[in-house]
Design a protein around this motif. Sequence first.
Motif, PDB file in Angstrom:
ATOM      1  N   LEU A  67      13.708  -7.549  -2.278  1.00 34.06           N
ATOM      2  CA  LEU A  67      12.826  -6.422  -2.016  1.00 34.06           C
ATOM      3  C   LEU A  67      11.424  -6.622  -2.585  1.00 34.06           C
ATOM      4  O   LEU A  67      10.424  -6.344  -1.911  1.00 34.06           O
ATOM      5  CB  LEU A  67      13.441  -5.132  -2.574  1.00 34.06           C
ATOM      6  CG  LEU A  67      12.702  -3.833  -2.232  1.00 34.06           C
ATOM      7  CD1 LEU A  67      12.552  -3.666  -0.723  1.00 34.06           C
ATOM      8  CD2 LEU A  67      13.432  -2.637  -2.835  1.00 34.06           C
ATOM      9  N   GLY A  68      11.338  -7.110  -3.811  1.00 33.14           N
ATOM     10  CA  GLY A  68      10.029  -7.299  -4.422  1.00 33.14           C
ATOM     11  C   GLY A  68       9.156  -8.272  -3.661  1.00 33.14           C
ATOM     12  O   GLY A  68       7.938  -8.066  -3.525  1.00 33.14           O
ATOM     13  N   LEU A  88       6.578  -5.861   7.758  1.00 31.16           N
ATOM     14  CA  LEU A  88       6.894  -5.822   6.332  1.00 31.16           C
ATOM     15  C   LEU A  88       7.289  -4.423   5.861  1.00 31.16           C
ATOM     16  O   LEU A  88       8.266  -4.263   5.124  1.00 31.16           O
ATOM     17  CB  LEU A  88       5.703  -6.320   5.506  1.00 31.16           C
ATOM     18  CG  LEU A  88       5.555  -7.833   5.377  1.00 31.16           C
ATOM     19  CD1 LEU A  88       4.284  -8.175   4.597  1.00 31.16           C
ATOM     20  CD2 LEU A  88       6.773  -8.446   4.682  1.00 31.16           C
ATOM     21  N   HIS A  89       6.538  -3.402   6.281  1.00 32.72           N
ATOM     22  CA  HIS A  89       6.847  -2.068   5.775  1.00 32.72           C
ATOM     23  C   HIS A  89       8.171  -1.570   6.328  1.00 32.72           C
ATOM     24  O   HIS A  89       8.942  -0.912   5.624  1.00 32.72           O
ATOM     25  CB  HIS A  89       5.735  -1.080   6.114  1.00 32.72           C
ATOM     26  CG  HIS A  89       5.840   0.203   5.351  1.00 32.72           C
ATOM     27  ND1 HIS A  89       6.514   1.303   5.837  1.00 32.72           N
ATOM     28  CD2 HIS A  89       5.402   0.561   4.115  1.00 32.72           C
ATOM     29  CE1 HIS A  89       6.460   2.274   4.951  1.00 32.72           C
ATOM     30  NE2 HIS A  89       5.797   1.854   3.896  1.00 32.72           N
ATOM     31  N   GLY A  90       8.469  -1.892   7.584  1.00 34.92           N
ATOM     32  CA  GLY A  90       9.765  -1.518   8.138  1.00 34.92           C
ATOM     33  C   GLY A  90      10.906  -2.215   7.418  1.00 34.92           C
ATOM     34  O   GLY A  90      11.960  -1.614   7.163  1.00 34.92           O
ATOM     35  N   ALA A  91      10.727  -3.496   7.084  1.00 40.67           N
ATOM     36  CA  ALA A  91      11.745  -4.222   6.334  1.00 40.67           C
ATOM     37  C   ALA A  91      11.919  -3.621   4.947  1.00 40.67           C
ATOM     38  O   ALA A  91      13.046  -3.489   4.440  1.00 40.67           O
ATOM     39  CB  ALA A  91      11.354  -5.702   6.230  1.00 40.67           C
ATOM     40  N   TYR A  92      10.802  -3.248   4.321  1.00 43.04           N
ATOM     41  CA  TYR A  92      10.867  -2.582   3.018  1.00 43.04           C
ATOM     42  C   TYR A  92      11.688  -1.301   3.102  1.00 43.04           C
ATOM     43  O   TYR A  92      12.562  -1.043   2.280  1.00 43.04           O
ATOM     44  CB  TYR A  92       9.455  -2.292   2.519  1.00 43.04           C
ATOM     45  CG  TYR A  92       9.338  -1.042   1.672  1.00 43.04           C
ATOM     46  CD1 TYR A  92       9.773  -1.037   0.346  1.00 43.04           C
ATOM     47  CD2 TYR A  92       8.824   0.145   2.207  1.00 43.04           C
ATOM     48  CE1 TYR A  92       9.692   0.114  -0.421  1.00 43.04           C
ATOM     49  CE2 TYR A  92       8.737   1.290   1.444  1.00 43.04           C
ATOM     50  CZ  TYR A  92       9.179   1.275   0.132  1.00 43.04           C
ATOM     51  OH  TYR A  92       9.104   2.419  -0.623  1.00 43.04           O
ATOM     52  N   GLU A  93      11.395  -0.449   4.102  1.00 46.51           N
ATOM     53  CA  GLU A  93      12.131   0.808   4.263  1.00 46.51           C
ATOM     54  C   GLU A  93      13.618   0.540   4.448  1.00 46.51           C
ATOM     55  O   GLU A  93      14.466   1.205   3.832  1.00 46.51           O
ATOM     56  CB  GLU A  93      11.591   1.581   5.477  1.00 46.51           C
ATOM     57  CG  GLU A  93      10.219   2.187   5.276  1.00 46.51           C
ATOM     58  CD  GLU A  93      10.281   3.516   4.536  1.00 46.51           C
ATOM     59  OE1 GLU A  93      11.367   3.905   4.067  1.00 46.51           O
ATOM     60  OE2 GLU A  93       9.223   4.161   4.415  1.00 46.51           O
ATOM     61  N   LEU A 139       0.804  -1.219   0.000  1.00 44.05           N
ATOM     62  CA  LEU A 139       0.000   0.000   0.000  1.00 44.05           C
ATOM     63  C   LEU A 139       0.842   1.277   0.000  1.00 44.05           C
ATOM     64  O   LEU A 139       0.623   2.179  -0.806  1.00 44.05           O
ATOM     65  CB  LEU A 139      -0.929  -0.005   1.215  1.00 44.05           C
ATOM     66  CG  LEU A 139      -2.017   1.060   1.224  1.00 44.05           C
ATOM     67  CD1 LEU A 139      -3.070   0.765   0.168  1.00 44.05           C
ATOM     68  CD2 LEU A 139      -2.680   1.134   2.607  1.00 44.05           C
ATOM     69  N   ALA A 140       1.817   1.368   0.929  1.00 43.77           N
ATOM     70  CA  ALA A 140       2.583   2.612   1.070  1.00 43.77           C
ATOM     71  C   ALA A 140       4.023   2.464   0.587  1.00 43.77           C
ATOM     72  O   ALA A 140       4.892   3.240   0.994  1.00 43.77           O
ATOM     73  CB  ALA A 140       2.565   3.065   2.535  1.00 43.77           C
ATOM     74  N   CYS A 141       4.273   1.506  -0.304  1.00 40.67           N
ATOM     75  CA  CYS A 141       5.622   1.311  -0.839  1.00 40.67           C
ATOM     76  C   CYS A 141       5.793   2.064  -2.160  1.00 40.67           C
ATOM     77  O   CYS A 141       4.822   2.400  -2.833  1.00 40.67           O
ATOM     78  CB  CYS A 141       5.902  -0.183  -1.047  1.00 40.67           C
ATOM     79  SG  CYS A 141       5.851  -1.171   0.465  1.00 40.67           S
ATOM     80  N   ASP A 142       7.043   2.304  -2.516  1.00 37.73           N
ATOM     81  CA  ASP A 142       7.393   3.049  -3.724  1.00 37.73           C
ATOM     82  C   ASP A 142       6.912   2.298  -4.969  1.00 37.73           C
ATOM     83  O   ASP A 142       7.217   1.115  -5.142  1.00 37.73           O
ATOM     84  CB  ASP A 142       8.916   3.211  -3.767  1.00 37.73           C
ATOM     85  CG  ASP A 142       9.382   4.139  -4.874  1.00 37.73           C
ATOM     86  OD1 ASP A 142       8.604   4.411  -5.807  1.00 37.73           O
ATOM     87  OD2 ASP A 142      10.545   4.587  -4.800  1.00 37.73           O
TER      88      ASP A 142
END
Length: 612
Positions: free
Chosen positions: A151-152, A131-136, A94-97
């Motif tokens: 990353l994907g 998940l979002h923290g790991a993405y960042e 949702l809030a990823c690049d």
Amino acid sequence: MWQYEAPLRDMRYVIEDVLGLPAQWAALPAFAELDADTARAVLAEAARFATEVLAPTNANGDLEGCTLADGEVRTPRGYKEAYRAFVEAGWPALACDPAVGGQGLPQVLNAALYEMLAAANHAWTMYPGLLHGAYECLHLHASEELKQRYLGKVVSGEWLSTMCLTEAHAGSDLGLLATRATPAADGSYRLKGTKIFISGGEQDLTDNIVHLVLAKIPGPDGKLVPGTRGISLFIVPKKLVDTEGRLTGERNDVALAGLNHKLGYRGIPNTLLNFGEGKYPVRGGAGAIGYLVGKPGEGLRCMFHMMNEARIAVGLGATMLGYAGYEASLDYARNRPQGRAMGPGGKDPAQPQIPIIRHADVRRMLLAQKSWCEGALALELYCARLVDELHTGAPEAAAEAGLLLEMLTPIAKSWPSEWCLEANSLAIQVHGGYGYTRDFPVEQYWRDNRLNMIHEGTHGIQALDLLGRKVVMDGGKGLQLLAGTINATIQRALAVPELAGFANELAAALAEVGRATKAAWATGVAEEALANAVPYLQAFGHTVIAWIWLDVALCAHAKLGQGAAADDEAALRGKLAACRFFYRHDLPKVAAWLQVVASRDDTCRTMAEEGF
């Protein structure tokens, strides 16, 4: 029986009216195409998923817990199906690049999503919660090769992630970490060590797990560098992948050593993991294969993105568990008849029984829950807005947002985890003896919420961070910025006669915080200043929530002045009552806490061990 429903009206009120985000999005290129209707549609769909798909798995997840069979964890019934639906709907992205497969929506909407998930089934929510923290972390610090591999899959939620920090001998002192990462000839590292309290360290929801592990690289003498400056960060996958991110079929040497049996959060395993102990020998068996993220010795800096998000996520979860308990006890109080109306001579036996919500003390307990939980909800969404400004705002605005976020993170984590837990306790009290049984959900909410005071940094750790670092860094620049932001709200409220009294009370509390900060550090001796860091944290948190409530009340007062529909008017007047309750019942506690701080009371510091 009461069933969970997401508080969409309160969320929209904070997002649209208090924070005014649709207008701000329109001014930011990253969100220019996002309007209020689209945001509402996203929130409505998130609410549908939380209430219809996830909430039905909550009770059985708590009763069944996770089971262990042949070294493998089995999650409760319905968890895998719910997670599959979550991924298929695209919620992890949702809030990823968009450049890496994300949807590019604001973090505020992501925060609201996870708030609803946490209230519906907090244990389940902890699986994708990192998940979002790991993405960042990976998006900012991983090499292009590692991004290509991992990353994907993290963005899509195809693979879940963990955060492996704690070791049994070290606890909160990360400088004592003993897990070592030895360089290998192929550029990878071999890790050996044990990590504890790893949520979701083993599970059956995804076919791979991306462990993010803190470890130390030995120096030329083979010894580990002491302290935190020697810590590096590594990706250590459960299963190995090739350069294109495809599973090779090889199991990495990461082994489940056991489960911790917990008071709450029973639907997610809390694990002990062995890295490189030889249970799954891989490519020579010299340790678990890991890949360096960022530069050697900068592991904490790289993981701080994940740690700070995790701390705010703890606050989000605590808030919404408290909120769910409030809604459940409100429903019970409206429908439970007990007692009779009071007449001039006392209770009139001829009168019918009345619902318990008519009793002043029950309303006290409900108002306390409402003021704590709705105040915490507004604070968490405000912090999410700061995250968006940090990533998308103009340089000066981004810098200010980052500094405010630094100041508020200890509060966003610790305040809800204390006071929304207390809200859960009051929810049980409203239910009476029934609240202590499994016939109603409030006992589970309390059990699930109790851990939030501990994990991702206890109250003591957050208090030391706030008083020992945040308020004094850069000559107090962060404290000055926050005080200026609060004062701007005070000035607006002073122009509203109905709220001017609250504004003056908040101004007095803010001034006391400033005086206590200076008094605590008057001698410059850290041991003296920090001995009463927790009372300082409590007073600071109450002052912040009072500020948040004043902002909420200003908006409610303005909307009432514009003429609101009957149901909206009742809700707005309810917010003004909750604000009044907080100012009259809670804000006065600030003075007592700060008196302990300002006097540098040494009772706890000097107490002889023999006296206990």
